[in-house]
Design an enzyme around this catalytic site. Sequence first.
Site, PDB file in Angstrom:
ATOM      1  N   ASP A  53       3.356  10.663  -2.429  1.00  0.00           N
ATOM      2  CA  ASP A  53       4.522  10.323  -3.265  1.00  0.00           C
ATOM      3  C   ASP A  53       4.873  11.520  -4.156  1.00  0.00           C
ATOM      4  O   ASP A  53       6.036  11.895  -4.293  1.00  0.00           O
ATOM      5  CB  ASP A  53       4.232   9.122  -4.177  1.00  0.00           C
ATOM      6  N   THR A 124       4.395   2.501  -0.362  1.00  0.00           N
ATOM      7  CA  THR A 124       3.152   3.184  -0.748  1.00  0.00           C
ATOM      8  C   THR A 124       1.912   2.306  -0.520  1.00  0.00           C
ATOM      9  O   THR A 124       0.891   2.779  -0.019  1.00  0.00           O
ATOM     10  CB  THR A 124       3.212   3.605  -2.238  1.00  0.00           C
TER      11      THR A 124
HETATM   12  N1  A3P Z   1       6.683  -6.329  -8.321  1.00  0.00           N
HETATM   13  C1  A3P Z   1       6.890  -5.054  -8.031  1.00  0.00           C
HETATM   14  N2  A3P Z   1       6.392  -4.071  -8.804  1.00  0.00           N
HETATM   15  C2  A3P Z   1       6.593  -2.771  -8.519  1.00  0.00           C
HETATM   16  N3  A3P Z   1       7.286  -2.339  -7.446  1.00  0.00           N
HETATM   17  C3  A3P Z   1       7.810  -3.273  -6.651  1.00  0.00           C
HETATM   18  C4  A3P Z   1       7.640  -4.664  -6.892  1.00  0.00           C
HETATM   19  N4  A3P Z   1       8.283  -5.332  -5.905  1.00  0.00           N
HETATM   20  C5  A3P Z   1       8.808  -4.400  -5.113  1.00  0.00           C
HETATM   21  N5  A3P Z   1       8.545  -3.172  -5.539  1.00  0.00           N
HETATM   22  C6  A3P Z   1       8.918  -1.896  -4.922  1.00  0.00           C
HETATM   23  O1  A3P Z   1       9.936  -2.091  -3.972  1.00  0.00           O
HETATM   24  C7  A3P Z   1       9.626  -1.414  -2.764  1.00  0.00           C
HETATM   25  C8  A3P Z   1       9.566  -2.412  -1.648  1.00  0.00           C
HETATM   26  O2  A3P Z   1       8.527  -3.342  -1.920  1.00  0.00           O
HETATM   27  P1  A3P Z   1       7.815  -4.132  -0.753  1.00  0.00           P
HETATM   28  O3  A3P Z   1       7.235  -3.125   0.177  1.00  0.00           O
HETATM   29  O4  A3P Z   1       6.780  -4.978  -1.419  1.00  0.00           O
HETATM   30  O5  A3P Z   1       8.905  -4.920  -0.116  1.00  0.00           O
HETATM   31  C9  A3P Z   1       8.304  -0.680  -2.976  1.00  0.00           C
HETATM   32  O6  A3P Z   1       8.619   0.672  -3.223  1.00  0.00           O
HETATM   33  P2  A3P Z   1       7.531   1.879  -3.247  1.00  0.00           P
HETATM   34  O7  A3P Z   1       6.536   1.628  -2.184  1.00  0.00           O
HETATM   35  O8  A3P Z   1       8.402   3.047  -3.026  1.00  0.00           O
HETATM   36  O9  A3P Z   1       6.948   1.876  -4.625  1.00  0.00           O
HETATM   37  C10 A3P Z   1       7.719  -1.406  -4.153  1.00  0.00           C
HETATM   38  O10 A3P Z   1       6.907  -0.648  -4.990  1.00  0.00           O
HETATM   39 MG    MG Z   2       6.282   3.193  -5.818  1.00  0.00          MG
HETATM   40 MG    MG Z   3       8.254   5.009  -3.458  1.00  0.00          MG
END
Ligand code: A3P
Ligand code: MG
Ligand code: MG
Length: 310
Positions: A53, A124
């Site tokens: 990242d 991530t």
């Molecule tokens: N409750 C939460 N807290 C922090 N980030 C969240 C979150 N829900 C979703 N996201 C962020 O939204 C993106 C898609 O989430 P997911 O894979 O769970 O569908 C991920 O991006 P990143 O991986 O870029 O941080 C994730 O971190």
């Molecule tokens: Mg993230």
């Molecule tokens: Mg990210």
Amino acid sequence: MAGNTGAPLVLRLVAASVSVAEKAGAIVRNVFNSGELGVVEKDGKNDLQTQADRSAQECIVQSLSRQFPKVTIIGEEEPTGETVDESHLETRLSEEVLKVVCPQNLQSVKDEDVVVWVDPLDGTKEYTEGFLDHVTVLIGVAVNGKAVAGVINQPYYNYKAGPGATLGRTMWGIVGLGAFGVERLVPPADKRIVTTTRSHSNKLVTESIEAMQPDEVLRVGGAGHKVLLVIEGKAHAYVFATPGCKKWDTCAPEAILHALGGRLTDIHGNALQYHRDVKHPNTGGVLATYSDHDWYLSRMPESVKAAVKP
Ligand SMILES: Nc1ncnc2c1ncn2[C@@H]1O[C@H](COP(=O)(O)O)[C@@H](OP(=O)(O)O)[C@H]1O
Ligand SMILES: [Mg+2]
Ligand SMILES: [Mg+2]
Ligand SMILES: [Mg+2]
């Protein structure tokens, strides 16, 4: 400088983003191969960051800001403050992009009208757990608050095909022009498949999914990956009725989906805003579909809508 050809700004930004997203995708693979992921927990609950990242963000933000010094670029990760690794930079422009004709309404966009939203590694959590095809690199271009162009690199596309298969792909699109490197496929007509988060679920997410009466639920990582499932006909809808997703998660996927005729809104049907001073979370949740968007909106429970306000 490479960013200063005669092409319109939006085309140059997309051309630069295609090249730099490929470079960032290679960084994501290299870090994984090194075995040293350098995982740290960010402020939020269940919110991880890895060396991939950090390095991919540095690659994208530094490369683009050198070419487009007056454009606002907002990335997910905080700058590390470390000296920039010049070997991580990529400032070439994709010739494939420069060949197209920029849609009329985007031909005279100025630097100050643009915000570039960067998610250096989307998915991530899944990356750290080895679900590598869930990972994407996302670069979205917003003009006057609207997502108009996007680039998605999927570094591990094809990795299940085994040795010899070409790893990774880059997709890009401009609203009003179309999308390249990805094809719109139609999902099965005899069942309803909904995709949602794998690692950030809660009661609101579960309730809203149930209300869609799906035949199948694909719980997978990454906002970029889930929009790709909708585009490629593996899912009918991406439903995320909670605020965790941020502007950098949705800008690029939204633009590519819109370029192909689909829709991405909050769970109330409102367009998402991408101005430079907008709050980062998509507080109204996310709904992405290729068709029947209004049907999904109409099924959303009132209790969920009351809890997930725009
Ligand atoms: N409750 C939460 N807290 C922090 N980030 C969240 C979150 N829900 C979703 N996201 C962020 O939204 C993106 C898609 O989430 P997911 O894979 O769970 O569908 C991920 O991006 P990143 O991986 O870029 O941080 C994730 O971190
Ligand atoms: Mg993230
Ligand atoms: Mg990210
Ligand atoms: Mg993300």
